[in-house]
Scaffold this motif. Sequence first.
Motif, mmCIF file in Angstrom:
data_model
loop_
_atom_site.group_PDB
_atom_site.id
_atom_site.type_symbol
_atom_site.label_atom_id
_atom_site.label_comp_id
_atom_site.label_asym_id
_atom_site.label_seq_id
_atom_site.Cartn_x
_atom_site.Cartn_y
_atom_site.Cartn_z
ATOM 1 N N LYS A 310 0.819 -1.213 0.000
ATOM 2 C CA LYS A 310 0.000 0.000 0.000
ATOM 3 C C LYS A 310 0.853 1.263 0.000
ATOM 4 N N ASP A 311 1.966 1.219 0.723
ATOM 5 C CA ASP A 311 2.820 2.399 0.833
ATOM 6 C C ASP A 311 4.052 2.322 -0.061
ATOM 7 N N GLY A 312 4.053 1.456 -1.069
ATOM 8 C CA GLY A 312 5.192 1.370 -1.983
ATOM 9 C C GLY A 312 5.530 -0.064 -2.317
ATOM 10 N N TRP A 313 6.815 -0.390 -2.200
ATOM 11 C CA TRP A 313 7.309 -1.723 -2.530
ATOM 12 C C TRP A 313 7.925 -2.350 -1.290
ATOM 13 N N SER A 314 7.599 -3.596 -1.033
ATOM 14 C CA SER A 314 8.114 -4.313 0.131
ATOM 15 C C SER A 314 8.964 -5.489 -0.329
ATOM 16 N N VAL A 315 9.937 -5.836 0.491
ATOM 17 C CA VAL A 315 10.864 -6.926 0.193
ATOM 18 C C VAL A 315 10.685 -8.004 1.252
ATOM 19 N N VAL A 373 15.782 -1.422 -3.135
ATOM 20 C CA VAL A 373 14.423 -1.132 -3.596
ATOM 21 C C VAL A 373 14.032 0.302 -3.259
ATOM 22 N N ASP A 374 14.449 0.796 -2.103
ATOM 23 C CA ASP A 374 14.116 2.170 -1.725
ATOM 24 C C ASP A 374 14.719 3.185 -2.690
ATOM 25 N N ARG A 375 15.869 2.879 -3.257
ATOM 26 C CA ARG A 375 16.538 3.821 -4.161
ATOM 27 C C ARG A 375 16.200 3.578 -5.622
ATOM 28 N N GLN A 376 15.608 2.467 -5.926
ATOM 29 C CA GLN A 376 15.244 2.163 -7.313
ATOM 30 C C GLN A 376 13.734 1.997 -7.454
ATOM 31 N N ARG A 377 12.972 2.793 -6.726
ATOM 32 C CA ARG A 377 11.516 2.663 -6.801
ATOM 33 C C ARG A 377 10.987 2.941 -8.206
ATOM 34 N N ASN A 378 11.629 3.859 -8.920
ATOM 35 C CA ASN A 378 11.172 4.171 -10.274
ATOM 36 C C ASN A 378 11.334 2.975 -11.205
ATOM 37 N N GLY A 383 10.027 0.426 -15.014
ATOM 38 C CA GLY A 383 10.901 -0.417 -15.811
ATOM 39 C C GLY A 383 12.327 0.080 -15.864
ATOM 40 N N ALA A 384 13.132 -0.570 -16.735
ATOM 41 C CA ALA A 384 14.571 -0.301 -16.796
ATOM 42 C C ALA A 384 14.894 1.106 -17.251
ATOM 43 N N VAL A 385 13.998 1.748 -18.019
ATOM 44 C CA VAL A 385 14.294 3.104 -18.503
ATOM 45 C C VAL A 385 14.328 4.103 -17.357
ATOM 46 N N ALA A 386 13.786 3.741 -16.200
ATOM 47 C CA ALA A 386 13.759 4.642 -15.049
ATOM 48 C C ALA A 386 14.830 4.304 -14.016
ATOM 49 N N MET A 387 15.778 3.453 -14.367
ATOM 50 C CA MET A 387 16.840 3.088 -13.436
ATOM 51 C C MET A 387 17.725 4.290 -13.155
ATOM 52 N N ARG A 388 18.078 4.504 -11.901
ATOM 53 C CA ARG A 388 18.947 5.611 -11.523
ATOM 54 C C ARG A 388 20.342 5.084 -11.208
ATOM 55 N N PRO A 389 21.379 5.918 -11.344
ATOM 56 C CA PRO A 389 22.734 5.460 -11.030
ATOM 57 C C PRO A 389 22.849 5.086 -9.554
ATOM 58 N N LEU A 390 23.590 4.027 -9.283
ATOM 59 C CA LEU A 390 23.757 3.557 -7.909
ATOM 60 C C LEU A 390 25.103 2.859 -7.801
ATOM 61 N N VAL A 391 25.824 3.140 -6.700
ATOM 62 C CA VAL A 391 27.125 2.518 -6.448
ATOM 63 C C VAL A 391 27.063 1.825 -5.095
ATOM 64 N N LEU A 392 28.021 0.935 -4.872
ATOM 65 C CA LEU A 392 28.047 0.159 -3.640
ATOM 66 C C LEU A 392 28.220 1.050 -2.414
ATOM 67 N N ARG A 393 28.996 2.115 -2.543
ATOM 68 C CA ARG A 393 29.258 2.976 -1.393
ATOM 69 C C ARG A 393 27.983 3.613 -0.870
ATOM 70 N N ILE A 395 24.917 2.367 -0.758
ATOM 71 C CA ILE A 395 24.212 1.411 0.095
ATOM 72 C C ILE A 395 25.011 1.144 1.365
ATOM 73 N N ALA A 396 26.342 1.073 1.248
ATOM 74 C CA ALA A 396 27.179 0.810 2.421
ATOM 75 C C ALA A 396 27.054 1.932 3.447
ATOM 76 N N ASP A 397 27.055 3.185 2.993
ATOM 77 C CA ASP A 397 26.921 4.307 3.923
ATOM 78 C C ASP A 397 25.546 4.328 4.574
ATOM 79 N N THR A 398 24.521 3.948 3.834
ATOM 80 C CA THR A 398 23.170 3.948 4.393
ATOM 81 C C THR A 398 23.006 2.914 5.488
ATOM 82 N N LEU A 399 23.569 1.718 5.284
ATOM 83 C CA LEU A 399 23.401 0.629 6.241
ATOM 84 C C LEU A 399 24.516 0.548 7.262
#
Length: 501
Positions: A310-315, A373-378, A383-393, A395-399
């Motif tokens: 209901k509030d987005g995408w769940s994993v 999933v939180d950073r790639q909601r689009n 679909g793939a045309v809405a993919m945003r750039p993302l690097v390992l760092r 996600i590492a800094d977030t977690l």
Amino acid sequence: MKQTLQLKTSQHLALTPQLQQSIRLLQLSTLELHQEIEQVLSENPLLERLDDPLDRSVRLLADGAINSAPSSQAGEAPAAQGSGEEGGAPAENGNGDAASDAGGDSGAEGGGDGEAGDWGEGSRSGSSGGDDEDGRPQLEASPVTLREHLMEQVRMTCCAARDCALVELVVDALDDNGYLEEPLEDIHARMPEELEIEFEELRTALALVQSMDPPGVGARSAAECLALQIRRMPGVPLVTRRMALTIVEKYLTWFAQREFNKLKKALDCDDEDLREAQAVIRQCNPHPGAEFASDVSDFVVPDVIVRRAKDGWSVQLNPEVMPRLRVNSLYASLMKQGKSESQLGAQLQEAKWLIKNMRQRFDTILRVAQAIVDRQRNFFSHGAVAMRPLVLREIADTLGLHESTISRVTTQKYMLTPHGMFELKYFFGSHVATEAGGEASSTAIRALIVQLTGAEDPKNPLSDSKIAEMLGEQGMVIARRTVAKYREALKIPPVSLRKSL
């Protein structure tokens, strides 16, 4: 210089056995993880598995029919009755993972009773009708190989024993695609002289093989394979058949490179005649023996599943890849009573470490997948045309984890999404600058290239320069060489091979 003894206090990171096991489990794939667990179970008697890894395997009744009842029904109910049993490790489970619900020792016995029932009363009650066809599913027959298919046709002919032996010799020389790669002269040279086999006899045997089904089998080249099929193709006008044969026998390279102007000049024909011959050639199968290949396709089981909430995408973690482990209650009770050997103490500690590290492994995978999933909601929405750039760092800094940990988690771990199955590394990628000063993901650019080439005019396909220009109109600064690199990675042919009449 006088030697003295000094005490010095310092801090350093030590890789304890528990930490080493945690790192090793984190980088294992699902298949490798289950293999690791089976090895530990065979070595450590204090560790036992509640779920049956063969739960989905085929089980037979006494008459050879397949047992349609799940094999775990008899074992799950008793296992649930023993919950709350002492063992220490099962109580630590917070995510339904490796240390989930502790079960009683009667689970294995219940499974054995269920299997005994399959071979006993269940099999007799199912065959009470007296009819052999009782409606129960049977095992699938083994697939027919190309050799068996051809030899069955040989047995239906009226050949002499000598001719059948020569035909079998030619059939044995065919590869998986149905081609005769070894020259017929070499086969003849290997024959014993005392048999007095003439080369013309081998040619006759090859001609008999080439007349069999599937059409094109026994060919020595792609041109001969296509020609054999065109000659046997029904309902083709004589002029079109002759033109198609001329193309595959003399100008197959031009046809593959789509040199249509050269073909029209060499054949002295117009676009319509060439188009009809092209349609005939495209009906042929360049690998006639491939349909008899028995290679089993590998499939991937997802580690996490993404669903719309209901509030987005769940994993969610996939429960089918999460083994349920616990400490054996009998050995644990003996150790509490002091009746066990000292060696069991170390094995108990190893069992608890494994259960804890398993829980930590799945918890880390879930956290990383949720952050992706939180950073790639689009992407999940459009679909793939809405993919945003993302690097390992990022996600590492977030977690609050190290980049190497994120790299281990995203390797050979798969996510099931509404758009298909993807490895976690798929959501990471380089970026391309935009005219507005932003960034565009390389994955999104690849998806746009697929869309542009899929919607192009087959008679006038888009060149790499034109694709780069069209992407530039959308604000993406990308060079022609980059477009060519992405196109080759997507296995899209160049403009010359995408052109059609």
